[in-house]
Design a protein around this motif. Sequence first.
Motif, PDB file in Angstrom:
ATOM      1  N   ASP A 101       0.717  -1.161   0.088  1.00  0.00           N
ATOM      2  CA  ASP A 101       0.089   0.077  -0.265  1.00  0.00           C
ATOM      3  C   ASP A 101       0.944   1.220  -0.163  1.00  0.00           C
ATOM      4  O   ASP A 101       2.023   1.178   0.215  1.00  0.00           O
ATOM      5  N   LEU A 102       0.372   2.414  -0.353  1.00  0.00           N
ATOM      6  CA  LEU A 102       1.058   3.697  -0.404  1.00  0.00           C
ATOM      7  C   LEU A 102       1.735   3.925   0.945  1.00  0.00           C
ATOM      8  O   LEU A 102       2.981   4.355   0.912  1.00  0.00           O
ATOM      9  N   GLU A 103       1.123   3.765   1.880  1.00  0.00           N
ATOM     10  CA  GLU A 103       1.657   4.147   3.324  1.00  0.00           C
ATOM     11  C   GLU A 103       2.926   3.325   3.569  1.00  0.00           C
ATOM     12  O   GLU A 103       4.066   3.815   3.986  1.00  0.00           O
ATOM     13  N   THR A 104       2.853   1.997   3.284  1.00  0.00           N
ATOM     14  CA  THR A 104       4.162   1.232   3.611  1.00  0.00           C
ATOM     15  C   THR A 104       5.045   1.392   2.471  1.00  0.00           C
ATOM     16  O   THR A 104       6.252   1.607   2.849  1.00  0.00           O
ATOM     17  N   CYS A 105       4.746   1.883   1.537  1.00  0.00           N
ATOM     18  CA  CYS A 105       5.950   2.383   0.432  1.00  0.00           C
ATOM     19  C   CYS A 105       6.511   3.439   0.729  1.00  0.00           C
ATOM     20  O   CYS A 105       7.677   3.482   0.712  1.00  0.00           O
ATOM     21  N   LEU A 106       5.827   4.632   1.247  1.00  0.00           N
ATOM     22  CA  LEU A 106       6.309   5.917   1.534  1.00  0.00           C
ATOM     23  C   LEU A 106       7.202   5.790   3.004  1.00  0.00           C
ATOM     24  O   LEU A 106       8.252   6.309   2.974  1.00  0.00           O
ATOM     25  N   LEU A 133       3.078   6.866  -9.780  1.00  0.00           N
ATOM     26  CA  LEU A 133       3.661   5.454 -10.241  1.00  0.00           C
ATOM     27  C   LEU A 133       2.950   4.266  -9.356  1.00  0.00           C
ATOM     28  O   LEU A 133       2.588   3.346  -9.662  1.00  0.00           O
ATOM     29  N   HIS A 134       2.896   4.644  -8.004  1.00  0.00           N
ATOM     30  CA  HIS A 134       2.196   3.597  -7.283  1.00  0.00           C
ATOM     31  C   HIS A 134       0.659   3.491  -7.316  1.00  0.00           C
ATOM     32  O   HIS A 134       0.162   2.326  -7.641  1.00  0.00           O
ATOM     33  N   GLN A 135       0.060   4.655  -7.662  1.00  0.00           N
ATOM     34  CA  GLN A 135      -1.234   4.705  -8.045  1.00  0.00           C
ATOM     35  C   GLN A 135      -1.372   4.094  -9.237  1.00  0.00           C
ATOM     36  O   GLN A 135      -2.462   2.980  -9.718  1.00  0.00           O
ATOM     37  N   THR A 136      -0.791   4.319 -10.534  1.00  0.00           N
ATOM     38  CA  THR A 136      -1.120   4.006 -11.873  1.00  0.00           C
ATOM     39  C   THR A 136      -0.274   2.541 -12.061  1.00  0.00           C
ATOM     40  O   THR A 136      -0.568   1.735 -13.154  1.00  0.00           O
ATOM     41  N   LYS A 137       0.583   2.045 -11.361  1.00  0.00           N
ATOM     42  CA  LYS A 137       1.315   0.851 -11.577  1.00  0.00           C
ATOM     43  C   LYS A 137       2.239   0.815 -12.928  1.00  0.00           C
ATOM     44  O   LYS A 137       2.721  -0.215 -13.629  1.00  0.00           O
ATOM     45  N   GLU A 138       2.350   2.246 -13.348  1.00  0.00           N
ATOM     46  CA  GLU A 138       3.163   2.361 -14.623  1.00  0.00           C
ATOM     47  C   GLU A 138       4.679   1.769 -14.669  1.00  0.00           C
ATOM     48  O   GLU A 138       5.084   2.223 -13.309  1.00  0.00           O
ATOM     49  N   GLY A 139       5.037   1.129 -15.391  1.00  0.00           N
ATOM     50  CA  GLY A 139       6.509   0.579 -15.353  1.00  0.00           C
ATOM     51  C   GLY A 139       6.738  -0.609 -14.637  1.00  0.00           C
ATOM     52  O   GLY A 139       8.013  -1.164 -14.317  1.00  0.00           O
ATOM     53  N   VAL A 140       5.386  -1.347 -14.106  1.00  0.00           N
ATOM     54  CA  VAL A 140       5.698  -2.513 -13.439  1.00  0.00           C
ATOM     55  C   VAL A 140       4.738  -3.446 -14.397  1.00  0.00           C
ATOM     56  O   VAL A 140       3.786  -3.253 -14.937  1.00  0.00           O
ATOM     57  N   PRO A 141       5.602  -4.786 -14.458  1.00  0.00           N
ATOM     58  CA  PRO A 141       4.808  -5.632 -15.341  1.00  0.00           C
ATOM     59  C   PRO A 141       3.257  -5.925 -14.825  1.00  0.00           C
ATOM     60  O   PRO A 141       3.102  -6.102 -13.802  1.00  0.00           O
ATOM     61  N   GLN A 142       2.404  -6.085 -15.711  1.00  0.00           N
ATOM     62  CA  GLN A 142       0.890  -6.342 -15.514  1.00  0.00           C
ATOM     63  C   GLN A 142       0.721  -7.625 -15.293  1.00  0.00           C
ATOM     64  O   GLN A 142      -0.484  -7.864 -14.712  1.00  0.00           O
ATOM     65  N   ASN A 143       1.238  -8.672 -15.840  1.00  0.00           N
ATOM     66  CA  ASN A 143       0.709  -9.886 -15.850  1.00  0.00           C
ATOM     67  C   ASN A 143       1.767 -10.859 -14.853  1.00  0.00           C
ATOM     68  O   ASN A 143       1.773 -12.108 -14.933  1.00  0.00           O
ATOM     69  N   GLY A 144       2.457 -10.187 -13.943  1.00  0.00           N
ATOM     70  CA  GLY A 144       3.088 -11.039 -12.776  1.00  0.00           C
ATOM     71  C   GLY A 144       2.086 -11.586 -11.812  1.00  0.00           C
ATOM     72  O   GLY A 144       1.128 -11.308 -11.793  1.00  0.00           O
ATOM     73  N   ILE A 145       2.745 -12.647 -11.082  1.00  0.00           N
ATOM     74  CA  ILE A 145       2.033 -13.113  -9.951  1.00  0.00           C
ATOM     75  C   ILE A 145       2.206 -12.060  -8.747  1.00  0.00           C
ATOM     76  O   ILE A 145       3.670 -11.757  -8.391  1.00  0.00           O
ATOM     77  N   LEU A 146       1.200 -11.564  -8.149  1.00  0.00           N
ATOM     78  CA  LEU A 146       1.119 -10.674  -7.334  1.00  0.00           C
ATOM     79  C   LEU A 146       1.532 -11.188  -6.012  1.00  0.00           C
ATOM     80  O   LEU A 146       1.029 -12.114  -5.393  1.00  0.00           O
ATOM     81  N   ILE A 147       2.556 -10.399  -5.131  1.00  0.00           N
ATOM     82  CA  ILE A 147       3.071 -10.884  -3.766  1.00  0.00           C
ATOM     83  C   ILE A 147       2.571  -9.820  -2.802  1.00  0.00           C
ATOM     84  O   ILE A 147       3.137  -8.641  -3.026  1.00  0.00           O
ATOM     85  N   ASP A 148       1.942 -10.068  -1.767  1.00  0.00           N
ATOM     86  CA  ASP A 148       1.734  -9.193  -0.744  1.00  0.00           C
ATOM     87  C   ASP A 148       3.141  -8.890  -0.117  1.00  0.00           C
ATOM     88  O   ASP A 148       3.529  -9.665   0.870  1.00  0.00           O
ATOM     89  N   ALA A 149       3.672  -7.720  -0.222  1.00  0.00           N
ATOM     90  CA  ALA A 149       4.962  -7.587   0.388  1.00  0.00           C
ATOM     91  C   ALA A 149       4.908  -6.674   1.672  1.00  0.00           C
ATOM     92  O   ALA A 149       5.722  -6.139   2.027  1.00  0.00           O
ATOM     93  N   THR A 150       3.738  -6.491   2.178  1.00  0.00           N
ATOM     94  CA  THR A 150       3.571  -5.868   3.618  1.00  0.00           C
ATOM     95  C   THR A 150       4.029  -6.722   4.745  1.00  0.00           C
ATOM     96  O   THR A 150       4.244  -6.172   5.656  1.00  0.00           O
ATOM     97  N   ALA A 151       4.040  -7.998   4.369  1.00  0.00           N
ATOM     98  CA  ALA A 151       4.277  -9.108   5.394  1.00  0.00           C
ATOM     99  C   ALA A 151       5.850  -8.849   5.744  1.00  0.00           C
ATOM    100  O   ALA A 151       6.432  -8.267   4.890  1.00  0.00           O
ATOM    101  N   PRO A 152       6.315  -9.619   6.812  1.00  0.00           N
ATOM    102  CA  PRO A 152       7.834  -9.562   7.096  1.00  0.00           C
ATOM    103  C   PRO A 152       8.317 -10.264   6.073  1.00  0.00           C
ATOM    104  O   PRO A 152       7.989 -11.133   5.305  1.00  0.00           O
ATOM    105  N   ILE A 153       9.772 -10.026   5.863  1.00  0.00           N
ATOM    106  CA  ILE A 153      10.568 -10.488   4.605  1.00  0.00           C
ATOM    107  C   ILE A 153      10.636 -12.016   4.604  1.00  0.00           C
ATOM    108  O   ILE A 153      10.304 -12.276   3.436  1.00  0.00           O
ATOM    109  N   ALA A 154      10.595 -12.675   5.449  1.00  0.00           N
ATOM    110  CA  ALA A 154      10.954 -14.122   5.648  1.00  0.00           C
ATOM    111  C   ALA A 154       9.414 -14.527   4.827  1.00  0.00           C
ATOM    112  O   ALA A 154       9.587 -15.656   4.055  1.00  0.00           O
ATOM    113  N   HIS A 155       8.201 -13.983   5.498  1.00  0.00           N
ATOM    114  CA  HIS A 155       7.190 -14.472   4.783  1.00  0.00           C
ATOM    115  C   HIS A 155       7.047 -14.184   3.277  1.00  0.00           C
ATOM    116  O   HIS A 155       6.429 -14.874   2.483  1.00  0.00           O
TER     117      HIS A 155
END
Length: 172
Positions: A101-106, A133-155
């Motif tokens: 999410d944007l808050e985590t990103c910032l 860029l966070h809002q538009t996802k411009e510059g990020v592959p659109q067909n990738g497998i999404l991974i929730d990266a807000t979890a701890p890094i090990a997860h």
Amino acid sequence: MGSRNYLIEGVSGAGKTTVCNELQRRGYHAIHGDRELAYQGDPETGTPTDGFKPEHHIWHVEKVKAWVANQDEAVTFFCGGSRNFSKFIDLFDNVYVLEVDLETCLRRIDERVALDPTDWGGRPEERELIRRLHQTKEGVPQNGILIDATAPIAHVVDEILHQIEANERRCQ
């Protein structure tokens, strides 16, 4: 540089570098794309450009191709963002897109800039671009497998590895 090659992508602050570090810590061959492959160049032609523009943050296509062709490693992870990923994305077995999410990103960018005030995201105009860029996802592959990266890094890394294992089972 692997028999199987995976791209880890995402917006600035999503955790690409941290995922790369964790994969390396676990013994995987992982390439820091922003350190080992990136340069400033025209995304279409690859011609180097002067100065810094986020839209000119690209990877050396020939280096990517050479490392993918090298079969010395069983698995190689390419971690980082590139505005010319369309030139080599089809070389990867899968693409994983880290989402936050944007808050985590910032918050992550603030932590990074606190350590190095010259790092990307410290200037107001960079921050505004990050928001867009966070809002538009411009510059990020659109067909990738999404991974929730807000979890701890090990997860996060466990989930990527789980997705790879699940895909391998489906292909057998």
